[in-house]
Motif scaffolding. Structure first.
Motif, PDB file in Angstrom:
ATOM      1  N   THR A 114      51.348  45.030  35.112  1.00  0.00           N
ATOM      2  CA  THR A 114      52.613  45.123  35.858  1.00  0.00           C
ATOM      3  C   THR A 114      53.725  45.737  35.015  1.00  0.00           C
ATOM      4  OG1 THR A 114      53.218  42.831  35.299  1.00  0.00           O
ATOM      5  CG2 THR A 114      52.060  43.194  37.394  1.00  0.00           C
ATOM      6  N   ILE A 174      48.842  47.142  39.158  1.00  0.00           N
ATOM      7  CA  ILE A 174      48.244  45.815  39.083  1.00  0.00           C
ATOM      8  C   ILE A 174      46.858  45.923  38.447  1.00  0.00           C
ATOM      9  CG2 ILE A 174      49.497  45.127  41.172  1.00  0.00           C
ATOM     10  CD1 ILE A 174      46.749  45.073  42.627  1.00  0.00           C
ATOM     11  N   THR A 229      42.871  40.291  39.280  1.00  0.00           N
ATOM     12  CA  THR A 229      43.599  39.428  40.220  1.00  0.00           C
ATOM     13  C   THR A 229      42.685  38.417  40.896  1.00  0.00           C
ATOM     14  OG1 THR A 229      43.315  40.925  42.120  1.00  0.00           O
ATOM     15  CG2 THR A 229      45.254  41.277  40.707  1.00  0.00           C
ATOM     16  N   GLN A 230      41.388  38.621  40.804  1.00  0.00           N
ATOM     17  CA  GLN A 230      40.433  37.713  41.437  1.00  0.00           C
ATOM     18  C   GLN A 230      39.787  36.764  40.431  1.00  0.00           C
ATOM     19  OE1 GLN A 230      40.351  38.021  44.944  1.00  0.00           O
ATOM     20  NE2 GLN A 230      42.032  39.349  44.267  1.00  0.00           N
ATOM     21  N   LYS A 237      45.420  29.388  40.097  1.00  0.00           N
ATOM     22  CA  LYS A 237      46.337  30.353  40.714  1.00  0.00           C
ATOM     23  C   LYS A 237      47.676  30.443  39.985  1.00  0.00           C
ATOM     24  CE  LYS A 237      48.615  31.377  45.124  1.00  0.00           C
ATOM     25  NZ  LYS A 237      48.792  30.950  46.543  1.00  0.00           N
ATOM     26  N   ILE A 277      50.011  37.366  35.040  1.00  0.00           N
ATOM     27  CA  ILE A 277      50.084  38.717  35.606  1.00  0.00           C
ATOM     28  C   ILE A 277      51.531  39.144  35.821  1.00  0.00           C
ATOM     29  CG2 ILE A 277      49.536  40.098  37.653  1.00  0.00           C
ATOM     30  CD1 ILE A 277      46.873  38.491  37.803  1.00  0.00           C
TER      31      ILE A 277
END
Length: 260
Positions: A136, A141, A147-148, A156, A163
């Motif tokens: 970022t 991204i 992100t997964q 989370k 991130i």
């Protein structure tokens, strides 16, 4: 087979794949990603290889990210294709590899480097390791599963913070988060990884392959992980390894698995 950016060695069933671009802190470019795909495809077919350890050359970096110079001028479609191809040909392939893959993180694991480590089945870090997803800060991204896989590993909230801030965490914080399983002195990292690999190889590689499938199924959309476990459990009963394992247990001896 020789590679421009990788070193691949096989010693007593343990293959070591070393990202070898020290002048670029082992950053991933297109050629390196292609070589990783080729190397893993070959290792999958090599019956002598039981476990793979992935690491980086030198004492500074595992992989310090992707080679930004290669995609700085990409269009939207080119960027999407870059990500999709990386997922399919490298990162998903490693995550679903039939043989155990251990990432030995020997320094910076940033961006695509951390994504490569997270694609492995588990991670060991040296005390000097720094891990993060700084994408970022570049206006993009994570595109290779960050992100997964990061939320799956650390939760989370922590993934969101890492991130969003584009910051790094050290090895001990990564251990606290559950991002790595162990932290060792740098000089002991590969020896420690090999020790774990040795413990793995004492067990049924057929059963381990089924276990990898079942565990990964829990994270696939539309797939019932419990059903996958039931299926794999049933298949185990038809293997030579099951016959050997149960016979050894009942006769109070150590099993010698044929891995069939």
């Amino acid at each position: 087979m020789s590679y421009n950016n990788l070193l691949v060695e096989n010693n007593d069933g343990i293959a070591q794949v070393t990202i070898n671009r020290p002048k670029k802190l082992n950053a991933l470019n297109r050629e390196t990603l292609g070589e990783i795909r080729q190397a893993f495809a070959k290792l999958e077919q090599d019956e002598d290889v039981k476990v793979i350890i992935v690491t980086g050359t030198g004492e500074k970096a595992f992989v310090a990210g992707a080679d930004i110079s290669e995609f700085a001028d990409y269009s939207v479609e080119e960027g999407k294709d870059l990500s999709a191809k990386g997922h399919k040909e490298v990162f998903d392939m490693i995550a679903n590899f039939k043989k155990p893959v251990i990432a030995a993180v020997n320094g910076f694991a940033l961006g695509g480097g951390l994504e490569l480590a997270m694609a492995a089945h588990f991670r060991i870090a040296s005390e000097n390791a720094k891990l993060g997803l700084p994408e970022t800060s570049l206006g993009v991204i994570p595109g290779y599963g960050g992100t997964q896989r990061l939320p799956q590993l650390v939760g989370k909230g922590r993934a969101m913070e890492m991130i969003m801030t584009a910051g790094m965490i050290d090895a001990n914080q990564a251990l606290q988060y559950g991002l790595v399983n162990h932290v060792t002195p740098l000089e002991e990292l590969l020896e420690f990884a090999e020790k774990i690999a040795g413990k793995i190889m004492k067990n049924s590689m057929v059963a381990i392959s089924q276990a990898i499938d079942a565990i990964n199924a829990n994270y696939e959309d539309g797939v019932n992980g419990f059903d996958k476990e039931i299926e794999g459990f049933g298949k185990s009963f038809g293997t030579e390894d099951f016959k050997e394992g149960t016979s050894a247990f009942l006769n109070k001896r150590k099993p010698e698995f044929p891995n069939k």
